[in-house]
Design an enzyme around this catalytic site. Structure first.
Site, PDB file in Angstrom:
ATOM      1  N   GLU A 103       0.855  -1.189   0.000  1.00 33.21           N
ATOM      2  CA  GLU A 103       0.000   0.000   0.000  1.00 33.21           C
ATOM      3  C   GLU A 103       0.885   1.231   0.000  1.00 33.21           C
ATOM      4  OE1 GLU A 103      -0.967  -2.259   2.568  1.00 33.21           O
ATOM      5  OE2 GLU A 103      -2.837  -2.972   1.660  1.00 33.21           O
ATOM      6  N   TYR A 115       7.907   2.337  -7.588  1.00 35.90           N
ATOM      7  CA  TYR A 115       7.185   1.067  -7.744  1.00 35.90           C
ATOM      8  C   TYR A 115       6.790   0.826  -9.204  1.00 35.90           C
ATOM      9  CZ  TYR A 115       6.871   1.376  -2.651  1.00 35.90           C
ATOM     10  OH  TYR A 115       7.179   1.471  -1.317  1.00 35.90           O
TER      11      TYR A 115
HETATM   12  C1  LIG Z   1      10.663   6.292  -1.872  1.00 38.38           C
HETATM   13  C2  LIG Z   1      12.126   6.043  -1.514  1.00 38.38           C
HETATM   14  C3  LIG Z   1      12.234   4.678  -0.802  1.00 38.38           C
HETATM   15  C4  LIG Z   1      12.949   6.007  -2.820  1.00 38.38           C
HETATM   16  O1  LIG Z   1      14.275   5.617  -2.508  1.00 38.38           O
HETATM   17  P1  LIG Z   1      15.533   6.272  -3.294  1.00 38.38           P
HETATM   18  O2  LIG Z   1      16.734   5.500  -2.927  1.00 38.38           O
HETATM   19  O3  LIG Z   1      15.555   7.719  -3.053  1.00 38.38           O
HETATM   20  O4  LIG Z   1      15.102   5.976  -4.811  1.00 38.38           O
HETATM   21  P2  LIG Z   1      16.057   5.626  -6.040  1.00 38.38           P
HETATM   22  O5  LIG Z   1      17.261   6.504  -6.018  1.00 38.38           O
HETATM   23  O6  LIG Z   1      16.283   4.156  -6.105  1.00 38.38           O
HETATM   24  O7  LIG Z   1      15.139   6.120  -7.230  1.00 38.38           O
HETATM   25  C5  LIG Z   1      14.292   5.227  -7.933  1.00 38.38           C
HETATM   26  C6  LIG Z   1      13.180   5.986  -8.588  1.00 38.38           C
HETATM   27  O8  LIG Z   1      12.269   6.498  -7.595  1.00 38.38           O
HETATM   28  C7  LIG Z   1      11.746   7.774  -8.036  1.00 38.38           C
HETATM   29  N1  LIG Z   1      12.230   8.848  -7.156  1.00 38.38           N
HETATM   30  C8  LIG Z   1      13.068   8.719  -6.101  1.00 38.38           C
HETATM   31  N2  LIG Z   1      13.268   9.931  -5.527  1.00 38.38           N
HETATM   32  C9  LIG Z   1      12.551  10.820  -6.237  1.00 38.38           C
HETATM   33  C10 LIG Z   1      12.356  12.231  -6.142  1.00 38.38           C
HETATM   34  N3  LIG Z   1      12.964  12.958  -5.183  1.00 38.38           N
HETATM   35  N4  LIG Z   1      11.545  12.813  -7.039  1.00 38.38           N
HETATM   36  C11 LIG Z   1      10.926  12.106  -8.003  1.00 38.38           C
HETATM   37  N5  LIG Z   1      11.081  10.753  -8.158  1.00 38.38           N
HETATM   38  C12 LIG Z   1      11.880  10.132  -7.281  1.00 38.38           C
HETATM   39  C13 LIG Z   1      12.305   7.982  -9.427  1.00 38.38           C
HETATM   40  O9  LIG Z   1      11.433   7.349 -10.348  1.00 38.38           O
HETATM   41  C14 LIG Z   1      13.625   7.204  -9.348  1.00 38.38           C
HETATM   42  O10 LIG Z   1      14.117   6.836 -10.596  1.00 38.38           O
HETATM   43  P3  LIG Z   1      15.139   7.835 -11.367  1.00 38.38           P
HETATM   44  O11 LIG Z   1      16.207   8.210 -10.403  1.00 38.38           O
HETATM   45  O12 LIG Z   1      15.580   6.991 -12.521  1.00 38.38           O
HETATM   46  O13 LIG Z   1      14.295   9.011 -11.781  1.00 38.38           O
HETATM   47  C15 LIG Z   1      12.721   7.192  -0.620  1.00 38.38           C
HETATM   48  O14 LIG Z   1      12.406   8.439  -1.222  1.00 38.38           O
HETATM   49  C16 LIG Z   1      12.188   7.190   0.803  1.00 38.38           C
HETATM   50  O15 LIG Z   1      12.767   6.585   1.700  1.00 38.38           O
HETATM   51  N6  LIG Z   1      11.065   7.910   1.010  1.00 38.38           N
HETATM   52  C17 LIG Z   1      10.445   7.988   2.335  1.00 38.38           C
HETATM   53  C18 LIG Z   1       9.837   6.684   2.746  1.00 38.38           C
HETATM   54  C19 LIG Z   1       8.737   6.226   1.795  1.00 38.38           C
HETATM   55  O16 LIG Z   1       7.972   7.012   1.264  1.00 38.38           O
HETATM   56  N7  LIG Z   1       8.664   4.880   1.626  1.00 38.38           N
HETATM   57  C20 LIG Z   1       7.666   4.269   0.797  1.00 38.38           C
HETATM   58  C21 LIG Z   1       6.475   3.964   1.614  1.00 38.38           C
HETATM   59  S1  LIG Z   1       5.230   3.124   0.659  1.00 38.38           S
END
Ligand SMILES: CC(C)(COP(=O)(O)OP(=O)(O)OC[C@H]1O[C@@H](n2cnc3c(N)ncnc32)[C@H](O)[C@@H]1OP(=O)(O)O)[C@@H](O)C(=O)NCCC(=O)NCCS
Length: 153
Positions: A103, A115
């Site tokens: 979710e 995702y």
């Molecule tokens: C969501 C989260 C886990 C992504 O982790 P991350 O290591 O920053 O992501 P990645 O570097 O692997 O990026 C993968 C993709 O996610 C998306 N993404 C990640 N950060 C982003 C940002 N700041 N803005 C837009 N898209 C973003 C993009 O599609 C990215 O691909 P790209 O770099 O080719 O554009 C991280 O932002 C986080 O910890 N957020 C808070 C917790 C959360 O929301 N967890 C999910 C709960 S369901």
């Protein structure tokens, strides 16, 4: 940097990331309980004892449910979220799950993008799912086609 199974040494740092990230964070007690939960499987990205990211799921019969995934704030957008998610998908596939579900807040564009890029599709909405009444998308990543399985019945 290594991806390893979560153990007791990671719990306090994960709890800290939870606190800094989510409005309803998991406590150290809840996280510790997961170490004794036979259905749970958690991975941690660690570097010299520092927890950079983590994610976990429950493997329930044939469905894996992702419970949480987060990257430490100063380490975001460096591919760690993708690494953890891919590790969870790989493990679920190896354990013969039919698919992985989760979710996510409808407003969480970063996570939704992560995702979608990794093969998840939205299959519905849970109304008022979160404590502040925000809706959640229910997302699925299937390893086998659920339609084709139904044909055999
Ligand atoms: C969501 C989260 C886990 C992504 O982790 P991350 O290591 O920053 O992501 P990645 O570097 O692997 O990026 C993968 C993709 O996610 C998306 N993404 C990640 N950060 C982003 C940002 N700041 N803005 C837009 N898209 C973003 C993009 O599609 C990215 O691909 P790209 O770099 O080719 O554009 C991280 O932002 C986080 O910890 N957020 C808070 C917790 C959360 O929301 N967890 C999910 C709960 S369901």
């Amino acid at each position: 940097m290594n991806i390893v199974k979560m153990d007791a040494s990671h719990i306090s740092q994960i709890a800290e990331i939870e606190k800094n990230t989510f409005s309803a964070p998991w406590s150290e007690v809840s996280l510790k309980r997961e170490l004794d939960n036979d259905l749970a499987c958690y991975f941690v990205a660690e570097d010299e004892g520092e927890v950079l990211a983590y994610g976990g799921m429950w493997l329930v019969v044939t469905e894996a449910q992702i419970t949480n995934i987060a990257v430490r704030e100063d380490k975001r957008r460096q591919g760690l979220g993708t690494l953890i998610l891919k590790k969870l998908l790989e493990e679920a596939k190896q354990r013969y799950m039919m698919g992985v579900t989760l979710e996510v807040r409808v407003s969480n564009e970063k996570a939704l993008s992560l995702y979608t890029k990794n093969g998840f599709v939205s299959e519905g909405v849970r109304k008022n799912y979160y404590e502040d009444n925000e809706d959640a998308y229910i997302m699925w990543h299937y390893f086998t086609d659920p339609e084709s399985e139904a044909v055999g019945i």
